[in-house]
Design a protein around this motif. Structure first.
Motif, PDB file in Angstrom:
ATOM      1  N   LEU A  39       7.290  -9.544   2.968  1.00  0.00           N
ATOM      2  CA  LEU A  39       6.520 -10.748   2.609  1.00  0.00           C
ATOM      3  C   LEU A  39       6.593 -11.821   3.691  1.00  0.00           C
ATOM      4  O   LEU A  39       5.929 -12.861   3.571  1.00  0.00           O
ATOM      5  N   HIS A  94       2.465 -21.743  -5.843  1.00  0.00           N
ATOM      6  CA  HIS A  94       1.885 -21.817  -4.489  1.00  0.00           C
ATOM      7  C   HIS A  94       2.299 -23.087  -3.773  1.00  0.00           C
ATOM      8  O   HIS A  94       2.532 -23.059  -2.566  1.00  0.00           O
ATOM      9  N   ARG A 140       2.203 -21.923   0.073  1.00  0.00           N
ATOM     10  CA  ARG A 140       1.700 -20.594   0.440  1.00  0.00           C
ATOM     11  C   ARG A 140       0.907 -20.017  -0.722  1.00  0.00           C
ATOM     12  O   ARG A 140       1.292 -20.145  -1.886  1.00  0.00           O
ATOM     13  N   THR A 141      -0.180 -19.408  -0.329  1.00  0.00           N
ATOM     14  CA  THR A 141      -0.969 -18.698  -1.328  1.00  0.00           C
ATOM     15  C   THR A 141      -0.493 -17.248  -1.351  1.00  0.00           C
ATOM     16  O   THR A 141      -0.624 -16.509  -0.367  1.00  0.00           O
ATOM     17  N   TRP A 142       0.085 -16.849  -2.492  1.00  0.00           N
ATOM     18  CA  TRP A 142       0.635 -15.507  -2.616  1.00  0.00           C
ATOM     19  C   TRP A 142      -0.475 -14.525  -2.922  1.00  0.00           C
ATOM     20  O   TRP A 142      -1.243 -14.685  -3.876  1.00  0.00           O
ATOM     21  N   THR A 143      -0.625 -13.536  -2.071  1.00  0.00           N
ATOM     22  CA  THR A 143      -1.702 -12.560  -2.243  1.00  0.00           C
ATOM     23  C   THR A 143      -1.309 -11.547  -3.305  1.00  0.00           C
ATOM     24  O   THR A 143      -0.141 -11.441  -3.711  1.00  0.00           O
ATOM     25  N   ASP A 144      -2.314 -10.786  -3.744  1.00  0.00           N
ATOM     26  CA  ASP A 144      -2.022  -9.722  -4.710  1.00  0.00           C
ATOM     27  C   ASP A 144      -1.050  -8.705  -4.142  1.00  0.00           C
ATOM     28  O   ASP A 144      -0.192  -8.164  -4.856  1.00  0.00           O
ATOM     29  N   SER A 145      -1.199  -8.438  -2.837  1.00  0.00           N
ATOM     30  CA  SER A 145      -0.272  -7.490  -2.200  1.00  0.00           C
ATOM     31  C   SER A 145       1.152  -8.025  -2.237  1.00  0.00           C
ATOM     32  O   SER A 145       2.110  -7.274  -2.486  1.00  0.00           O
ATOM     33  N   ASP A 146       1.279  -9.364  -1.974  1.00  0.00           N
ATOM     34  CA  ASP A 146       2.621  -9.959  -2.042  1.00  0.00           C
ATOM     35  C   ASP A 146       3.207  -9.812  -3.443  1.00  0.00           C
ATOM     36  O   ASP A 146       4.379  -9.428  -3.601  1.00  0.00           O
ATOM     37  N   ASP A 148       2.362  -7.685  -5.811  1.00  0.00           N
ATOM     38  CA  ASP A 148       2.640  -6.290  -6.166  1.00  0.00           C
ATOM     39  C   ASP A 148       3.960  -5.815  -5.547  1.00  0.00           C
ATOM     40  O   ASP A 148       4.741  -5.076  -6.172  1.00  0.00           O
ATOM     41  N   THR A 149       4.172  -6.250  -4.313  1.00  0.00           N
ATOM     42  CA  THR A 149       5.438  -5.877  -3.660  1.00  0.00           C
ATOM     43  C   THR A 149       6.623  -6.446  -4.419  1.00  0.00           C
ATOM     44  O   THR A 149       7.633  -5.763  -4.644  1.00  0.00           O
TER      45      THR A 149
END
Length: 788
Positions: A39, A94, A140-146, A148-149
């Protein structure tokens, strides 16, 4: 099942950490590093909730300030992980300044948390116990990938916790199973050990070794309540705590923990000696060796406490439920063992009474000396199928018999009693040969019962008529050379499958009465039986025995019979009463595997002049070998034979033999050869004199109880009617004393009407005041009360 302890528990003080510090966990640190790298955040951590719900523990962390990384603890005013636990949902922020759910940015040392995302971590029960956090120092804008991880990594944390819980559960289950297995093995061993006990001594040994091993107690003792229910007596004094003589016996009304257990029927346990003394001050002197824990366990039979088991540990300990349950089981096993011992003891006494009533003392037979012994191989009933007997008919004919019924129990003893009684009656009522008597017995056994299988030997002894009588058997060469006053016996014997009789001749040789034995009893009642004969001279000893004396597993019978001949030859000169016991001791010893009965019959040596008569007193003389004391026993036996042939009764002979032994021993030890013993008997008195070549006279002494000698002359002075010493100058030395210049004769006389040993009042044997060793009287009483 207790909860799993997660690494980082503040109570953990391993690796030298003090209370309040957590412990880093390698697995959770690896997960935190994965979040940190994937991340690209400055910090990541697994935060676990403490029991009170506050955020403190950091088993896995990276990028946190040095103090937090070292202590693995954080302290936030508004715990965010608690919010995740309550909602059971992720918390994604965020920008902490714009999110109303949080109270602005959080600072942990020099770490500024401006944006963060936390996913719940669950334990094996599905409870949220912590969260996996990724922390950014800027919004920070947490992405879906972040996210999911983070979700995958949080699931990995939950899986790790579940795996650890399963491992802990398996470990605890293994411990429980191991303890259960160990307990089962101990109880099995306990059951096997106590199931084998048949005596009180074996119960004591089982308690000392098995109970001490199972409970860890250093000293274990058993106390039994006496039959009067007023005293408690410790029977395992050898195993109890050293230095405690107070535990030998105590009254039940004394304030002690063991007596309290008897009254309350409940166990007492103390963590140490001080706790016991606080409750029972009288126990202060007990326990000088150990200050450890104590327990007192009741042993009950049919609702009555019959004993107490006292356990002492070397150290202080708490009594847990498992030990208490084990002690309760031990008490039950001990109670069952004591009941078994009591029942066996009662049964043994009944069986022994039966045996003693059947195996009576042999009768007194004129001119014959009979001795018997019986030794059983059974451990419980103490009886078996061997028997011996002797019967004297009105005409003076003597019959001796011995037999062996198959078996070593009460049933064999009952069958033996029936056979013995039938044979005894037949021998008394039928003037027949031994073969005819055995034939009649075999038929009665088959038709009247008990239909037993048995071996037996019957021997009939007929004394030769006086020498003046023309009729009689043709004398042997040895008999022809014997003195004319000696009358021999014809022994007619018959064997029903029994080991061969033996004769110890007076010259020390042993003769085996060989011959093929007839069929044993209980097989074919009509089978023919044969008589055989042998001659017995004065001084000869006939020996009958059962197979337990000579049988030994793996050893040929001929070797054992040869060994019997050797041992029997070694008894030459011993008193007849000692021969049976000497044979058992020499051939069986401690390796007895079968019942043994032995009967020895010796033909006495009469006085050469015959009994006293109107023509004068009876007189006999014998040379005594003076080299050592080896001829002392034969000389005593010769004196007893002469006195018996003169009609002197048993009690008077015992007195005479005591004094004769003292006079002979003094002559052999302090006198000089030649030594001669002379016996003279008339209707009023008997006289025994011992002459030797020394002029030193015996002195009357007053020995103390500790003196080992000096009582011989004292016996003469107290028990003889008269005694004295005659000095010789050699003028009367003829025959055996020819050539002897000087010497002395010590003599004593006893009136034949006197009773110097017992006096006018006969001695009465008192019943024993205490039970025999090994009895458990209270247990027998309790069992009797419940059975009635």
């Amino acid at each position: 099942m207790p909860e799993t302890q997660v690494a980082g528990d503040p109570s953990d003080q391993r690796d030298g950490r003090s209370a309040g510090e957590s412990v880093a966990d390698e697995v959770f640190d690896r997960i935190a590093r994965l979040a940190h790298r994937h991340l690209d955040v400055p910090a990541a951590a697994i935060v676990m909730l403490s029991p009170d719900g506050s955020e403190k523990m950091l088993p896995g962390a990276v990028g946190f300030p040095a103090e937090a990384q070292r202590r693995r603890l954080i302290d936030l005013e508004k715990p965010l992980t608690a919010m995740v636990a309550r909602s059971r949902a992720p918390l994604v922020v965020h920008d902490a300044d714009d999110d109303p759910r949080v109270d602005g940015r959080h600072r942990i040392g020099d770490l500024l948390a401006a944006a963060y995302a936390g996913y719940p971590v669950e334990d094996a029960r599905g409870h949220v116990v912590g969260a996996l956090w990724a922390v950014a120092s800027e919004p920070r804008t947490w992405t879906d990938s972040d996210l999911d991880t983070l979700a995958d990594l949080a699931a990995a944390c939950s899986g790790e916790l579940r795996l650890r819980a399963e491992r802990e559960r398996a470990r605890l289950a293994e411990q429980v199973a191991f303890r259960a297995h160990r307990r089962s093995r101990f109880l099995l061993g306990l059951s096997e050990r106590f199931a084998r006990v048949t005596t009180l001594d074996e119960v004591e040994d089982a308690i000392a070794h098995v109970v001490g091993t199972g409970t860890g107690a250093r000293w274990v003792s058993l106390a039994l309540v006496d039959a009067d229910r007023r005293h408690l007596t410790f029977v395992t004094v050898g195993h109890q705590e050293p230095g405690t003589p107070q535990l030998r016996s105590t009254r039940l009304d004394e304030p002690r923990p063991d007596t309290h257990v008897v009254h309350s029927h409940l166990p007492l346990r103390f963590r140490d000696h001080a706790e016991m003394v606080a409750a029972y001050p009288q126990m202060e002197p007990v326990g000088s060796v150990s200050d450890g824990a104590r327990s007192f366990l009741p042993v009950s039979s049919n609702g009555t406490v019959i004993g107490v088991i006292a356990c002492v540990w070397a150290t202080v300990r708490e009594h847990d439920a498992e030990t208490a349950a084990l002690e309760s089981t031990i008490s039950r096993y001990v109670a069952l063992a004591l009941e078994r011992v009591a029942l066996l003891e009662a049964r043994r006494r009944v069986a022994t009474t039966l045996q003693e009533s059947l195996l009576t003392e042999p009768p007194a037979v004129a001119h014959l000396d009979i001795a018997t012994t019986y030794a059983t191989a059974a451990r419980t009933d103490q009886v078996g199928g061997d028997w011996y007997d002797a019967v004297v008919r009105d005409d003076g004919t003597a019959l001796v018999m011995i037999g062996d019924v198959a078996g070593h129990d009460v049933h064999a003893a009952a069958q033996m009693g029936q056979l013995r009684s039938m044979l005894r009656a037949l021998a008394w009522s039928h003037d027949e040969s031994p073969a005819d008597l055995l034939g009649r017995l075999d038929k009665a056994n088959a038709r009247l019962g008990p239909r037993a299988m048995a071996t037996a030997v019957v021997a009939r002894l007929d004394r030769d008529p006086p020498p003046s009588t023309a009729s009689g058997p043709v004398p042997t060469v040895e008999e022809a050379a014997a003195p004319s006053h000696e009358r021999a016996y014809t022994a007619t014997w018959s064997s029903a499958g029994h080991p061969p009789p033996m004769i110890l001749r007076r010259d020390g040789s042993v003769e085996r009465l060989d011959g093929t034995p007839d069929l044993l009893l209980g097989v074919v009642p009509s089978a023919p039986r044969a008589d055989r004969t042998a001659r017995l001279l004065p001084g000869d000893t006939l020996v009958l025995y059962t197979d337990g004396l000579v049988e030994r597993r793996g050893v040929p019978s001929d070797e054992r019979l040869a060994e019997l001949e050797r041992v029997l030859a070694g008894t030459r000169g011993e008193a007849t009463s000692a021969v049976p016991r000497a044979l058992v001791r020499g051939l069986v010893g401690n390796a007895q595997r079968d019942d043994v009965a032995v009967l020895a019959l010796r033909v006495r040596v009469p006085a050469p002049s015959g009994p006293p008569s109107s023509a004068g007193p009876a007189r006999a003389e014998r040379r005594v070998q003076g080299d050592d004391l080896s001829d002392l026993g034969p000389a005593r036996r010769w004196v007893d034979d002469v006195l018996e042939s003169c009609g002197v009764d048993d009690e008077l002979r015992r007195t005479a033999m005591l004094l004769t032994s003292e006079v002979l021993t003094n002559a052999l030890e302090h006198g000089e050869a030649p030594i001669t013993a002379t016996v003279e008997v008339d209707d009023r008195h008997l006289r025994v004199a011992v002459r030797d070549g020394s002029t030193a006279e015996p002195e009357l002494q007053e020995p103390t109880p500790h003196d080992l000698s000096g009582r011989g002359v004292l016996f003469l002075d107290r028990l003889a009617a008269r005694w004295g010493v005659e000095r010789h100058d050699g003028s009367d030395a003829v025959g055996r004393h020819s050539g002897v210049v000087e010497g002395k004769t010590v003599w004593f006389e006893i009136e034949r009407s006197a009773r110097p040993l017992t006096g006018a009042v006969p001695r009465v044997r008192q019943a024993p005041q205490t039970p025999p060793t090994g009895a458990v009287p209270l247990v027998e009483r309790v069992l009797d009360e419940n059975s009635s």
